[in-house]
Design a protein around this motif. Sequence first.
Motif, PDB file in Angstrom:
ATOM      1  N   GLY A 186       0.807  -1.243  -0.037  1.00  0.00           N
ATOM      2  CA  GLY A 186       0.022   0.164   0.141  1.00  0.00           C
ATOM      3  C   GLY A 186       0.950   1.151  -0.002  1.00  0.00           C
ATOM      4  N   PRO A 187       0.403   2.308  -0.267  1.00  0.00           N
ATOM      5  CA  PRO A 187       0.855   3.393  -0.408  1.00  0.00           C
ATOM      6  C   PRO A 187       1.396   3.967   0.686  1.00  0.00           C
ATOM      7  N   ASN A 188       2.444   5.056   0.764  1.00  0.00           N
ATOM      8  CA  ASN A 188       2.876   5.504   2.063  1.00  0.00           C
ATOM      9  C   ASN A 188       1.633   6.351   2.839  1.00  0.00           C
ATOM     10  N   GLY A 189       1.782   5.942   4.188  1.00  0.00           N
ATOM     11  CA  GLY A 189       0.702   6.855   4.983  1.00  0.00           C
ATOM     12  C   GLY A 189      -1.016   6.174   4.825  1.00  0.00           C
ATOM     13  N   THR A 190      -0.684   5.083   4.490  1.00  0.00           N
ATOM     14  CA  THR A 190      -2.172   4.446   4.277  1.00  0.00           C
ATOM     15  C   THR A 190      -2.568   3.590   5.446  1.00  0.00           C
ATOM     16  N   GLY A 191      -2.110   3.408   6.238  1.00  0.00           N
ATOM     17  CA  GLY A 191      -2.364   2.690   7.487  1.00  0.00           C
ATOM     18  C   GLY A 191      -1.620   1.265   7.910  1.00  0.00           C
ATOM     19  N   LYS A 192      -0.529   0.897   7.218  1.00  0.00           N
ATOM     20  CA  LYS A 192      -0.017  -0.278   7.388  1.00  0.00           C
ATOM     21  C   LYS A 192       0.504  -0.627   8.606  1.00  0.00           C
ATOM     22  N   SER A 193       1.194   0.527   8.960  1.00  0.00           N
ATOM     23  CA  SER A 193       2.188   0.515  10.215  1.00  0.00           C
ATOM     24  C   SER A 193       0.744   0.361  11.299  1.00  0.00           C
ATOM     25  N   SER A 194      -0.076   1.232  11.217  1.00  0.00           N
ATOM     26  CA  SER A 194      -1.147   1.503  11.957  1.00  0.00           C
ATOM     27  C   SER A 194      -1.814   0.173  12.468  1.00  0.00           C
ATOM     28  N   LEU A 195      -2.151  -0.581  11.492  1.00  0.00           N
ATOM     29  CA  LEU A 195      -2.770  -1.989  11.570  1.00  0.00           C
ATOM     30  C   LEU A 195      -1.796  -2.875  12.489  1.00  0.00           C
ATOM     31  N   PRO A 254      -0.422   2.445  21.786  1.00  0.00           N
ATOM     32  CA  PRO A 254      -0.753   3.867  21.650  1.00  0.00           C
ATOM     33  C   PRO A 254      -0.189   4.421  20.659  1.00  0.00           C
ATOM     34  N   PRO A 255      -0.839   5.614  19.806  1.00  0.00           N
ATOM     35  CA  PRO A 255      -2.246   6.086  20.364  1.00  0.00           C
ATOM     36  C   PRO A 255      -3.309   5.460  19.475  1.00  0.00           C
ATOM     37  N   TYR A 256      -3.253   4.302  18.936  1.00  0.00           N
ATOM     38  CA  TYR A 256      -4.135   3.593  18.093  1.00  0.00           C
ATOM     39  C   TYR A 256      -5.453   2.985  18.724  1.00  0.00           C
ATOM     40  N   PHE A 304       9.570  -3.472  14.461  1.00  0.00           N
ATOM     41  CA  PHE A 304       9.364  -2.168  14.150  1.00  0.00           C
ATOM     42  C   PHE A 304       9.567  -1.478  12.871  1.00  0.00           C
ATOM     43  N   GLN A 305       8.838  -0.688  12.004  1.00  0.00           N
ATOM     44  CA  GLN A 305       9.492   0.097  10.965  1.00  0.00           C
ATOM     45  C   GLN A 305      10.577   0.815  11.445  1.00  0.00           C
ATOM     46  N   GLN A 306      10.311   1.861  12.273  1.00  0.00           N
ATOM     47  CA  GLN A 306      11.116   2.648  12.916  1.00  0.00           C
ATOM     48  C   GLN A 306      11.208   2.512  14.464  1.00  0.00           C
ATOM     49  N   ASP A 330       6.942  -5.259   9.949  1.00  0.00           N
ATOM     50  CA  ASP A 330       6.788  -3.846   9.535  1.00  0.00           C
ATOM     51  C   ASP A 330       8.036  -3.431   8.368  1.00  0.00           C
ATOM     52  N   GLU A 331       8.030  -3.728   7.108  1.00  0.00           N
ATOM     53  CA  GLU A 331       9.040  -3.334   6.281  1.00  0.00           C
ATOM     54  C   GLU A 331      10.513  -3.715   6.887  1.00  0.00           C
ATOM     55  N   PRO A 332      10.509  -5.215   6.924  1.00  0.00           N
ATOM     56  CA  PRO A 332      11.879  -5.597   7.795  1.00  0.00           C
ATOM     57  C   PRO A 332      13.044  -5.382   6.895  1.00  0.00           C
ATOM     58  N   THR A 391       5.448  -4.690   3.234  1.00  0.00           N
ATOM     59  CA  THR A 391       6.646  -4.424   2.161  1.00  0.00           C
ATOM     60  C   THR A 391       6.251  -3.579   1.093  1.00  0.00           C
ATOM     61  N   HIS A 392       7.277  -2.988   0.532  1.00  0.00           N
ATOM     62  CA  HIS A 392       7.164  -2.003  -0.574  1.00  0.00           C
ATOM     63  C   HIS A 392       7.850  -2.925  -1.527  1.00  0.00           C
ATOM     64  N   THR A 393       8.866  -3.575  -1.194  1.00  0.00           N
ATOM     65  CA  THR A 393       9.838  -3.917  -2.149  1.00  0.00           C
ATOM     66  C   THR A 393       9.612  -5.515  -2.739  1.00  0.00           C
TER      67      THR A 393
HETATM   68  N1  LIG Z   1       0.711   8.452  16.178  1.00  0.00           N
HETATM   69  C1  LIG Z   1       0.396   9.047  14.985  1.00  0.00           C
HETATM   70  N2  LIG Z   1      -0.081  10.464  15.477  1.00  0.00           N
HETATM   71  C2  LIG Z   1      -0.743  11.026  14.488  1.00  0.00           C
HETATM   72  N3  LIG Z   1      -0.924  10.692  13.185  1.00  0.00           N
HETATM   73  C3  LIG Z   1      -0.416   9.274  12.937  1.00  0.00           C
HETATM   74  C4  LIG Z   1       0.258   8.391  13.921  1.00  0.00           C
HETATM   75  N4  LIG Z   1       0.499   7.473  13.540  1.00  0.00           N
HETATM   76  C5  LIG Z   1       0.022   7.245  12.150  1.00  0.00           C
HETATM   77  N5  LIG Z   1      -0.645   8.654  11.801  1.00  0.00           N
HETATM   78  C6  LIG Z   1      -1.212   8.923  10.675  1.00  0.00           C
HETATM   79  O1  LIG Z   1      -1.805   7.776   9.989  1.00  0.00           O
HETATM   80  C7  LIG Z   1      -1.600   7.818   8.688  1.00  0.00           C
HETATM   81  C8  LIG Z   1      -1.159   6.161   8.565  1.00  0.00           C
HETATM   82  O2  LIG Z   1       0.234   5.915   9.164  1.00  0.00           O
HETATM   83  P1  LIG Z   1       0.899   4.488   9.134  1.00  0.00           P
HETATM   84  O3  LIG Z   1       2.160   4.968   9.709  1.00  0.00           O
HETATM   85  O4  LIG Z   1       0.029   3.501   9.410  1.00  0.00           O
HETATM   86  O5  LIG Z   1       1.202   4.709   7.555  1.00  0.00           O
HETATM   87  P2  LIG Z   1       1.974   3.457   6.546  1.00  0.00           P
HETATM   88  O6  LIG Z   1       0.955   2.650   5.452  1.00  0.00           O
HETATM   89  O7  LIG Z   1       2.808   2.687   7.522  1.00  0.00           O
HETATM   90  O8  LIG Z   1       3.095   4.223   5.695  1.00  0.00           O
HETATM   91  P3  LIG Z   1       4.676   3.913   5.132  1.00  0.00           P
HETATM   92  O9  LIG Z   1       4.662   3.084   4.037  1.00  0.00           O
HETATM   93  O10 LIG Z   1       5.207   5.402   4.755  1.00  0.00           O
HETATM   94  O11 LIG Z   1       5.329   3.347   6.417  1.00  0.00           O
HETATM   95  C9  LIG Z   1      -0.682   8.477   8.425  1.00  0.00           C
HETATM   96  O12 LIG Z   1      -1.146   9.640   7.561  1.00  0.00           O
HETATM   97  C10 LIG Z   1       0.056   9.132   9.359  1.00  0.00           C
HETATM   98  O13 LIG Z   1       0.563  10.302   9.401  1.00  0.00           O
END
Ligand SMILES: Nc1ncnc2c1ncn2[C@@H]1O[C@H](COP(=O)(O)OP(=O)(O)OP(=O)(O)O)[C@@H](O)[C@H]1O
Lengths: 255, 365
Positions: free
Chosen positions: A37-46, A54-56, A87-89, A157-159, A196-198
């Motif tokens: 999925g594209p950057n910032g789409t919620g993969k790490s959040s999941l 937190p804060p999810y 962790f990704q980061q 997460d993006e190992p 993964t992206h790659t």
């Molecule tokens: N702790 C947080 N506080 C505020 N916004 C957050 C937080 N964590 C994630 N977000 C936002 O939620 C969205 C999804 O973030 P996430 O890290 O899940 O993206 P991703 O799919 O893993 O992206 P990438 O490929 O760049 O790693 C982004 O817009 C991000 O800025």
Amino acid sequence: MKGLLEIENLTVAIGDKPLLTGVTLTVAPGEIHVVFGPNGTGKSSLIKAIMGLPPYQVTSGDVRFEGESILNLAIDERARLGIGLAFQQPPAVRDVSLAALGKALGIDKDKLHDEATQLGMRGHINRGLNDGFSGGEQKRSELLQLLLQQPKLLLLDEPESGVDVDSLKLLTAVIERLFQRDLPIRERTVGGIIVTHTGSVLKHLHATRGYVLVNGRIMCSGAPLDIFDQISENGFGNCLAEARIKEKIHDFLKG
Amino acid sequence: MTSSKDKLDLRKVGYDETGNTPRSASFLLEDDTARVAASKERELVMDSMRKARVDYPWVKDLEWSLVNPDTDEFTRHVADHDDPAGNFIHVLEGAKIRFPAQSCFLLKAERNEQVLHNIIVLEPDSELHLITGCTAASYSNAGKHIAVTEIFVRKGATLTYTMVHDWAPEVEVRPRTGIVVEQGGTYLSNYIALTRVKHIDTNPLATVKSGGTARFNSILYAKEGSFFDVGGRIRLLGEGARGEIVSRVVATKSSVISRGLIEGGNADTKGHMECNGIMLDDQAMIHAIPELKATYPDTELSHEAAVGKIAGEQLNYLMARGLSEEMARSLIIRGFLNVKIDGLPASLQKVIDTMIEQAMTKEAI
Ligand SMILES: Nc1ncnc2c1ncn2[C@@H]1O[C@H](COP(=O)(O)OP(=O)(O)OP(=O)(O)O)[C@@H](O)[C@H]1O
Ligand SMILES: [Mg+2]
């Protein structure tokens, strides 16, 4: 077979900002599911929401591990059940070394030294965790910690992002080990999700299923390598279009 | 006599009476009586100040040469005393003393006031590791410890001075210390205080001449009801002088003022300061006051300071590995306090490590 991990209609938000909507995904023992999925789409959040970080906040739906909901469990309880996250980061924890962490977790010192040596991290075990680690070293350290933890459910997460060719080989071998690729299929108990992206880690892993996550929703699922090829050729365009249609339907139904 | 109960108190501050740990010399002062003053080395004199004033009259010339008697009411108090007790340490020229020397100040009688004047002299090119423990007997709670200490590190000499404070909740402590580091000399001070005390204020001043080095490390775990005002001042007055101040403070239900001052006053001088503090609760106070003063253009001074609670992100990370929140917290604090000190013999580093370990296990955080 009962799922190792069952994510059911999961909705996750930070405050009133929704990050994931209606995510459903089941991982059985031995299976590897891949999230693109594209950057910032919620993969790490999941991934982090499954770990309970937190804060999810889970606003609806359920996450079950071996049949039991884990939503009310603390992070460490989830870890002790057998959930492990790369962790990704990872944050820098300057005052705690890998050696000190290993000791606190009751991990055999020789085992820590052996695994660290194999991953080329022998010189890092007395340094602050991730403190000044290069990108590639962080990735190794994350996998090293999982090797010691031996989780049943792996959340990677993006190992492999940002690692060089040789390291990639090393990390891929470790991931194969973590997923018990040396055992016959029927005997494998470990399963997990890889973001993964790659796609380069996927070559030898025979992952079960791939998904594209767009704006917090799962789109375009299919065979992982097919999906990866499709993304490589056409980008996320097709899935984005599909996502927009689904969103419209969702909005229409909500009235 | 020193009871077996006291012996336990002494071991907590690194003083070994059993002879199991090799020590080059020992000094033990109970209230204001010297109980032990003995050296195994011919080139190391370990004595009481009262005796030294008689045996070595030149010692009197050193008294008050580094600390001004009019500094405050406490230095005045010591100066007004006819013949204050204290510890005299003298290392002869070129002597490199292999095993650490130990001294201990024990406050025993309830409501006692200990008034001390100590002199430490390292003649040129000599070396000494000194561990000084200050403690109150476990059954005494109240008391005052007022001590003037003057330290002379002569040309090319090296002193590592590890001081452990383990007082009692009602004890007041006022050390007043002056140090001179002469050409090419090294003074390395480690200050460790991990238990409750009513009041400690101390802010030693080191004057460093050309090519000399002074370093102050302090490790404080300020527990309930404690007040600490501690720091270090380094004046880099000689060409190429070096100074470093590192302080680590953990505070719970207590107040800590952590001071540091480095003055760069000559060519090619360098000083760096690091003040870090962890707040464990909302009844703690940490006031970090790092100060840099340049009085010469060709000096390089820097500092970093960070005070706050343990980062939630770090706790969560360790919890994701399976540690409970409490374990994660204590692991971070342990690591924070456990600074490995360059130039310290392993046996003394071990004393410090053990003390931190004990301070951590005694306290549920
Ligand atoms: N702790 C947080 N506080 C505020 N916004 C957050 C937080 N964590 C994630 N977000 C936002 O939620 C969205 C999804 O973030 P996430 O890290 O899940 O993206 P991703 O799919 O893993 O992206 P990438 O490929 O760049 O790693 C982004 O817009 C991000 O800025
Ligand atoms: Mg991400």
